[in-house]
Design a protein around this motif. Structure first.
Motif, PDB file in Angstrom:
ATOM      1  N   ALA A   1       0.828  -1.205   0.000  1.00 12.61           N
ATOM      2  CA  ALA A   1       0.000   0.000   0.000  1.00 12.61           C
ATOM      3  C   ALA A   1       0.862   1.255   0.000  1.00 12.61           C
ATOM      4  O   ALA A   1       0.531   2.252  -0.655  1.00 12.61           O
ATOM      5  CB  ALA A   1      -0.939  -0.002   1.207  1.00 12.61           C
ATOM      6  N   ALA A   2       1.973   1.220   0.731  1.00 11.53           N
ATOM      7  CA  ALA A   2       2.869   2.379   0.762  1.00 11.53           C
ATOM      8  C   ALA A   2       3.485   2.625  -0.607  1.00 11.53           C
ATOM      9  O   ALA A   2       3.605   3.777  -1.057  1.00 11.53           O
ATOM     10  CB  ALA A   2       3.956   2.172   1.818  1.00 11.53           C
ATOM     11  N   VAL A   3       3.863   1.562  -1.298  1.00  8.17           N
ATOM     12  CA  VAL A   3       4.421   1.708  -2.641  1.00  8.17           C
ATOM     13  C   VAL A   3       3.350   2.218  -3.607  1.00  8.17           C
ATOM     14  O   VAL A   3       3.601   3.119  -4.420  1.00  8.17           O
ATOM     15  CB  VAL A   3       4.991   0.363  -3.137  1.00  8.17           C
TER      16      VAL A   3
ATOM     17  N   ILE B   1      11.075   1.946   0.567  1.00  8.05           N
ATOM     18  CA  ILE B   1       9.754   2.394   1.013  1.00  8.05           C
ATOM     19  C   ILE B   1       9.236   1.461   2.098  1.00  8.05           C
ATOM     20  O   ILE B   1       8.729   1.902   3.139  1.00  8.05           O
ATOM     21  CB  ILE B   1       8.776   2.464  -0.178  1.00  8.05           C
ATOM     22  N   ALA B   2       9.383   0.153   1.872  1.00 11.31           N
ATOM     23  CA  ALA B   2       8.953  -0.827   2.870  1.00 11.31           C
ATOM     24  C   ALA B   2       9.761  -0.712   4.151  1.00 11.31           C
ATOM     25  O   ALA B   2       9.219  -0.750   5.269  1.00 11.31           O
ATOM     26  CB  ALA B   2       9.077  -2.239   2.296  1.00 11.31           C
ATOM     27  N   GLU B   3      11.078  -0.538   3.997  1.00  7.22           N
ATOM     28  CA  GLU B   3      11.950  -0.469   5.180  1.00  7.22           C
ATOM     29  C   GLU B   3      11.635   0.750   6.038  1.00  7.22           C
ATOM     30  O   GLU B   3      11.537   0.648   7.270  1.00  7.22           O
ATOM     31  CB  GLU B   3      13.414  -0.435   4.733  1.00  7.22           C
TER      32      GLU B   3
ATOM     33  N   GLU C   1       0.795   6.706  -6.823  1.00  5.70           N
ATOM     34  CA  GLU C   1      -0.329   7.618  -7.044  1.00  5.70           C
ATOM     35  C   GLU C   1       0.104   9.064  -6.881  1.00  5.70           C
ATOM     36  O   GLU C   1      -0.301   9.950  -7.653  1.00  5.70           O
ATOM     37  CB  GLU C   1      -1.458   7.294  -6.070  1.00  5.70           C
ATOM     38  N   LEU C   2       0.912   9.336  -5.884  1.00  2.02           N
ATOM     39  CA  LEU C   2       1.357  10.706  -5.628  1.00  2.02           C
ATOM     40  C   LEU C   2       2.293  11.208  -6.723  1.00  2.02           C
ATOM     41  O   LEU C   2       2.196  12.351  -7.173  1.00  2.02           O
ATOM     42  CB  LEU C   2       2.046  10.789  -4.262  1.00  2.02           C
ATOM     43  N   VAL C   3       3.215  10.347  -7.162  1.00  2.00           N
ATOM     44  CA  VAL C   3       4.167  10.752  -8.199  1.00  2.00           C
ATOM     45  C   VAL C   3       3.443  11.071  -9.502  1.00  2.00           C
ATOM     46  O   VAL C   3       3.857  11.967 -10.256  1.00  2.00           O
ATOM     47  CB  VAL C   3       5.232   9.653  -8.405  1.00  2.00           C
TER      48      VAL C   3
ATOM     49  N   VAL D   1       6.380  10.583   2.402  1.00  3.38           N
ATOM     50  CA  VAL D   1       5.012  10.849   2.846  1.00  3.38           C
ATOM     51  C   VAL D   1       4.218   9.546   2.926  1.00  3.38           C
ATOM     52  O   VAL D   1       3.502   9.289   3.903  1.00  3.38           O
ATOM     53  CB  VAL D   1       4.324  11.863   1.902  1.00  3.38           C
ATOM     54  N   ALA D   2       4.342   8.713   1.905  1.00  7.39           N
ATOM     55  CA  ALA D   2       3.613   7.442   1.902  1.00  7.39           C
ATOM     56  C   ALA D   2       4.075   6.539   3.046  1.00  7.39           C
ATOM     57  O   ALA D   2       3.258   5.906   3.730  1.00  7.39           O
ATOM     58  CB  ALA D   2       3.802   6.736   0.563  1.00  7.39           C
ATOM     59  N   ALA D   3       5.390   6.484   3.265  1.00  9.51           N
ATOM     60  CA  ALA D   3       5.926   5.624   4.323  1.00  9.51           C
ATOM     61  C   ALA D   3       5.480   6.090   5.701  1.00  9.51           C
ATOM     62  O   ALA D   3       5.136   5.280   6.568  1.00  9.51           O
ATOM     63  CB  ALA D   3       7.451   5.583   4.238  1.00  9.51           C
ATOM     64  N   MET D   4       5.461   7.404   5.926  1.00  3.87           N
ATOM     65  CA  MET D   4       5.062   7.879   7.255  1.00  3.87           C
ATOM     66  C   MET D   4       3.569   7.623   7.495  1.00  3.87           C
ATOM     67  O   MET D   4       3.163   7.251   8.601  1.00  3.87           O
ATOM     68  CB  MET D   4       5.410   9.359   7.432  1.00  3.87           C
ATOM     69  N   ILE D   5       2.756   7.775   6.467  1.00  9.92           N
ATOM     70  CA  ILE D   5       1.321   7.540   6.619  1.00  9.92           C
ATOM     71  C   ILE D   5       1.060   6.071   6.961  1.00  9.92           C
ATOM     72  O   ILE D   5       0.318   5.770   7.903  1.00  9.92           O
ATOM     73  CB  ILE D   5       0.568   7.959   5.345  1.00  9.92           C
TER      74      ILE D   5
END
Length: 418
Positions: A17-19, A386-388, A24-26, A127-131
């Protein structure tokens, strides 16, 4: 703070989901261009839909028309505790000439283990990773305290979003901030300061065939640029070298004067632009005065006057390595990677600089993406990162929010060195 031997397991995170959110953001072209009135809006709308889906309470503040801050507060439900903030921005710099890219700057293509595109590293993956790191902790069950998730605007400009948040009542309740900018696995406890200077050179217009009748700002500008090297030498000797932030740099970035259509005219006016980067302990007022002194002396030799304008002034900042927000992040990195991370410094400035300067918040910078990849063509982030980082953020929040009040108070000695 819990010791490493008694640390809780890292909450289960949704790396896919983070990836996907990063992609989506990019794909949304949120370029911070001069005069733009709609920059972050599409990405902010996406983030807000996600916050609503998660059941997070959030506030949207229009910092300027069309430029929103989206700030969620996630209550832990586990009793009193500190307030941790994760912070990131969703505006990006221009892609420049697309001919310089080998991929679509907004395609968010995944190839060779990398996610490509403008903003992939700086900093939509952060941003995606922190969310999703915060989401993982929320789903793992009650936790003490609360988490602020700040998705702010205009970091690539004048940092209006950070300035607005720093002035808000909520900022006064934050005990520590993790800024999720790309730093290549380094925990950046310091950040270089930045001074942007404009030097207006005032000479006398004349015919190119009669230079004795004029006072050339172009000749003066060349002499000023040469003099700036002496200013940098003085600064290096005066302030030395910081273990992570290096040395003060004084870099001319703009030299303007004359009209290419009027090659036979000595112009009356010229401009020199300067980008100064400082280290903790630098006296900005002293350094600016030294630039003014050297520039005026250099220009006066050809009869040109100099007017110095400070366009922007951001301090160098530093946080102790034993501050709880730092130790929580270090312990989390060790828990995920099996070894301690290196410490480093942010080569430029981030929203964290403003949050520290204006609100006195303790900020540390750590996020996915290479340290030097920002603003380049063919920008990318390693998918595995991103996962890490999602896992590290979840573990860091868990550690920080489990910190007892006495420990937090002992570690509250942030260092701010303007």
């Amino acid at each position: 703070m819990r010791s490493r031997s008694t640390a809780l397991p890292v909450p289960v995170t949704d790396a896919e989901a983070a990836v996907a959110l990063t992609q989506e953001l990019v794909r949304l072209r949120t370029v911070n261009a001069a005069g733009a009135t709609e920059v972050e809006r599409p990405a902010a709308d996406l983030v807000q839909r996600l916050f609503t889906e998660f059941g997070w309470k959030y506030e949207v503040v229009e910092v300027v028309p069309g430029r929103p801050n989206t700030v969620a507060v996630v209550e832990g439900g586990g009793g009193d505790g500190p307030t941790l903030m994760f912070e990131g921005h969703i505006d990006v710099v221009t892609e420049g000439d697309t001919a310089d890219w080998t991929v679509d700057p907004y395609g968010a293509e995944i190839r060779d283990g990398k996610l490509w595109g403008r903003g992939s590293a700086d900093m939509k993956s952060g941003v995606a990773a922190m969310i999703y790191g915060v989401r993982a902790l929320q789903l793992a069950g009650p936790f003490p305290g609360r988490i602020v998730v700040g998705v702010l605007c205009d970091e690539e400009g004048l940092m209006l979003g950070a300035k607005a948040f720093a002035a808000s009542p909520l900022a006064r309740e934050v005990d520590g901030v993790i800024v999720c900018e790309p730093e290549g696995y380094e925990v950046c406890t310091s950040a270089r300061g930045g001074i942007r200077l404009r030097l207006d050179l005032h000479g006398v217009m004349a015919h190119g065939a009669m230079p004795q009748e004029g006072k050339s700002p172009i000749v003066a500008g060349a002499r000023v640029v040469e003099a700036l090297a002496a200013v940098q030498e003085w600064a290096e000797e005066r302030y030395g070298e910081h273990p992570h932030a290096g040395r003060v740099t004084v870099t001319p970035t703009v030299l303007l004067g004359g009209d290419p259509e009027q090659l036979n005219v000595i112009p009356a006016h010229g401009v020199v632009g300067i980008d100064v980067r400082t280290i903790p302990g630098t006296n900005h007022a002293e350094l600016i005065e030294r630039v003014r002194e050297f520039a005026k002396r250099a220009a006066s030799g050809v009869g040109v006057s100099v007017e110095v304008t400070v366009v922007d002034d951001r301090p160098a900042i530093e946080i102790p390595e034993d501050h709880p927000v730092v130790t929580a992040l270090v312990d989390a990195h060790r828990q995920v990677h099996g070894e301690a991370p290196p410490f480093g410094a942010v080569p430029g400035t981030t929203d964290g600089t403003i949050l520290t300067r204006d609100a006195g918040l303790a900020t540390v910078v750590y996020g996915p993406g290479g340290k030097w990849i920002a603003h380049q063509a063919d920008e990318y982030v390693e998918v595995r990162e991103i996962a890490e980082y999602t896992r590290v953020y979840a573990a860091a929040a868990q550690a920080f929010l489990g910190c007892d009040r006495d420990t937090r108070q002992r570690g509250n000695g942030m260092i701010l060195k303007p």
